[in-house]
Design an enzyme around this catalytic site. Sequence first.
Site, short mmCIF file in Angstrom:
data_model
loop_
_atom_site.label_atom_id
_atom_site.label_comp_id
_atom_site.label_asym_id
_atom_site.label_seq_id
_atom_site.Cartn_x
_atom_site.Cartn_y
_atom_site.Cartn_z
N TYR A 140 4.35 -5.53 3.69
CA TYR A 140 4.25 -5.58 2.23
C TYR A 140 5.19 -6.61 1.63
CZ TYR A 140 4.49 -4.09 -2.64
OH TYR A 140 4.47 -4.07 -4.01
N ASP B 88 14.22 -2.12 -18.44
CA ASP B 88 12.77 -2.11 -18.55
C ASP B 88 12.22 -3.52 -18.33
OD1 ASP B 88 10.15 -1.86 -19.27
OD2 ASP B 88 10.52 -1.08 -21.28
N GLY B 89 11.37 -3.66 -17.29
CA GLY B 89 10.80 -4.97 -16.99
C GLY B 89 9.90 -5.50 -18.08
N ASP C 212 6.61 -6.07 -8.14
CA ASP C 212 6.62 -5.10 -7.04
C ASP C 212 6.69 -3.71 -7.66
OD1 ASP C 212 6.91 -3.64 -4.76
OD2 ASP C 212 8.92 -4.36 -4.27
N SER C 213 5.55 -3.23 -8.13
CA SER C 213 5.52 -1.97 -8.86
C SER C 213 5.02 -0.83 -7.98
CB SER C 213 4.61 -2.10 -10.09
OG SER C 213 3.26 -2.29 -9.68
N SER C 214 5.34 0.38 -8.41
CA SER C 214 4.72 1.55 -7.81
C SER C 214 3.37 1.76 -8.49
CB SER C 214 5.63 2.78 -7.96
OG SER C 214 6.04 2.92 -9.31
N ASP C 215 2.69 2.86 -8.20
CA ASP C 215 1.36 3.10 -8.75
C ASP C 215 1.41 3.30 -10.27
OD1 ASP C 215 -0.12 3.07 -6.25
OD2 ASP C 215 0.92 4.94 -5.78
#
Length: 330
Positions: A98, A174-175, A193-196
């Site tokens: 990943y 906060d992005g 690169d985020s989570s769901d």
Amino acid sequence: MTEQTVADLPMKKPREGEENGAIATANGGGCISSVIPGWFSEISPMWPGEAHSLKVEKILFQGKSDYQDVMVFQSATYGKVLVLDGVIQLTERDECAYQEMITHLPLCSIPNPKKVLVIGGGDGGVLREVARHSSVEHIDICEIDKMVVDVSKEYFPDVAVGYEDPRVTLHVGDGVAFLKAAPEGSYDAVIVDSSDPIGPAQELFEKPFFESVAKALRPGGVVCTQAESIWLHMHIIEDIVVNCRQIFKGSVNYAWTTVPTYPSGVIGFMLCSTEGPEVDFKNPINPIDAIENQTKSIGPSLKFYNQEIHSAAFCLPSFAKKVIEAKSVN
């Protein structure tokens, strides 16, 4: 930033009887993943009707940050595992598939990237990979959850080694807000690169966020964002493709890779460029053999990425190709 050890965090150490995975649950974002005696089972509405399980040798860390549940356990076959809100984020064994792909697919597609922004990626793995590019002069990372950063440094030093690069500046926050405030044309590349899209990562999949990304990129700049599984989330991928086609006036492509411990065993990436110098994502121009010989590289050698797998990542199965190409022309 001030160094902080895991001992300083507002966390819960495993209770007596939990060391071998006896009792522990994580329910963030509707997830009902749990640790039953000896096993971690990942169950979520994001992949209904199925579950993936890993044998647990020992729970190493459990804590609750301001945003999510955080857990680290030692697995029998995949090394240490990082879990956020009941969902596996990385394992020592397959994280390379990943981290290397989400980083080098965009950065190897443009010449001499100099300024890179990472949104999310608090474990530091993307930073480690960006650092292989000697042309890069500055790396910003914006991670909302400092507990993820600190836990990764403690339990995944080979991943979090990216933070040791002097070109890295960490912004805890906060992005979405960070991107809105970024001057126009600031970056050569943005890696999301985020989570769901449940919980704190929800906004990172929405149209206003992509608009902010496009504004922050220079002409011909590139973005690569985590874009879910073709086996489970074609409805989400369709929406991402539609939004990106409307916003990015350069190239828009979908790629995928295999990660055994992610639901369905695969994960996808949306790669887009802004209007300007043409970007051909399928044919890298920043060769990997040069990256391998960079003197500024930190951490272990590449384990997964190479030029052949770069091009192959854009070859889609027919069912996915049909949907994605249809959305691309509408």
